[in-house]
Write a protein that holds these residues in place. Sequence first.
Motif, short mmCIF file in Angstrom:
data_model
loop_
_atom_site.label_atom_id
_atom_site.label_comp_id
_atom_site.label_asym_id
_atom_site.label_seq_id
_atom_site.Cartn_x
_atom_site.Cartn_y
_atom_site.Cartn_z
N PHE A 30 109.54 -27.99 -92.49
CA PHE A 30 108.64 -28.44 -93.55
C PHE A 30 108.75 -29.92 -93.92
O PHE A 30 107.98 -30.39 -94.75
CB PHE A 30 108.86 -27.58 -94.80
CG PHE A 30 108.46 -26.15 -94.60
CD1 PHE A 30 107.12 -25.79 -94.58
CD2 PHE A 30 109.42 -25.17 -94.41
CE1 PHE A 30 106.75 -24.46 -94.38
CE2 PHE A 30 109.05 -23.86 -94.22
CZ PHE A 30 107.71 -23.49 -94.20
N TRP A 31 109.70 -30.64 -93.34
CA TRP A 31 109.81 -32.05 -93.69
C TRP A 31 108.55 -32.80 -93.25
O TRP A 31 108.13 -32.70 -92.09
CB TRP A 31 111.03 -32.69 -93.04
CG TRP A 31 111.21 -34.12 -93.44
CD1 TRP A 31 110.97 -35.22 -92.68
CD2 TRP A 31 111.62 -34.60 -94.73
NE1 TRP A 31 111.21 -36.37 -93.40
CE2 TRP A 31 111.62 -36.02 -94.67
CE3 TRP A 31 111.99 -33.99 -95.92
CZ2 TRP A 31 111.96 -36.82 -95.75
CZ3 TRP A 31 112.35 -34.78 -97.00
CH2 TRP A 31 112.33 -36.18 -96.91
N PRO A 32 107.93 -33.58 -94.14
CA PRO A 32 106.71 -34.30 -93.78
C PRO A 32 107.02 -35.49 -92.89
O PRO A 32 108.10 -36.08 -92.98
CB PRO A 32 106.17 -34.78 -95.14
CG PRO A 32 107.41 -34.91 -95.99
CD PRO A 32 108.32 -33.80 -95.56
N LYS A 33 106.10 -35.83 -92.04
CA LYS A 33 106.29 -36.97 -91.14
C LYS A 33 106.14 -38.26 -91.93
O LYS A 33 105.10 -38.50 -92.55
CB LYS A 33 105.30 -36.93 -89.98
CG LYS A 33 105.53 -38.03 -88.95
CD LYS A 33 104.66 -37.84 -87.74
CE LYS A 33 104.89 -38.96 -86.72
NZ LYS A 33 106.28 -39.04 -86.27
N LEU A 34 107.18 -39.08 -91.94
CA LEU A 34 107.16 -40.36 -92.65
C LEU A 34 107.32 -41.49 -91.65
O LEU A 34 107.91 -41.32 -90.58
CB LEU A 34 108.30 -40.41 -93.67
CG LEU A 34 108.27 -39.38 -94.80
CD1 LEU A 34 109.49 -39.55 -95.69
CD2 LEU A 34 107.00 -39.49 -95.61
N ALA A 35 106.80 -42.64 -92.02
CA ALA A 35 106.90 -43.80 -91.14
C ALA A 35 108.35 -44.23 -90.97
O ALA A 35 109.19 -44.03 -91.85
CB ALA A 35 106.08 -44.95 -91.73
#
Length: 216
Positions: A30-35
């Motif tokens: 569930f970790w969102p994709k971050l830059a």
Amino acid sequence: MQNNKFWIEKWQTGQIGFHLEEVNPLLIEFWPKLAQGKTVLVPLCGKSKDLVWLAQQGLKVVGVELSEVAIKDFFKENRLTYNRALENGVMYYQAKELSILLVQQDFFEFKQSDFDACYDRAALVAFPANMRVAYSQHLKRRLKPDAIILLVTLDYAYQDQNKLAQSPPFNVCDEEVANYWPSQLSPVFEQSLYELNSKYAAKGYQFFDEKVWLIG
């Protein structure tokens, strides 16, 4: 109330049933994709391997942990070396191989801010009810207004309705999460640990649910 001495003694005596030996699969899912290069705050991080996983995603990870035992075990068990620096009475441990900074400090005294995201698997549930409002407010001040929070909570009740939890993890219901973050309507995932493991019935629980919230 679980004070600092309580947690320090838990680590010193090895009473760390809350620690996961592997990366939390809920984080991976569930970790969102971050830059690349975004900053992530992990309150009450212990020696979690989740710190390594987050850093491997190209993120700058800052964990706040009270126990020196937990911090040194983290580096030893993950075969990481570090530079250590004492500034204004606070010890900082900077990993050499990954972008992981561990700060040995009471989280309520931690003042760094402007984090892009937060991962909380075992912090909110570690505080009794009379401390959770202050924790959520202090956490918000550490984050950017548009920061993303991945929060894991536990919601449970005992078969004996007069019984209350005396030690962590404490139950946090959906309504409480919504009070802290009004825009959050429901978890993105939940599972019944009661149904997955018979130990919860044996310990006298009526139900025991684990929930994942993606806030922001």
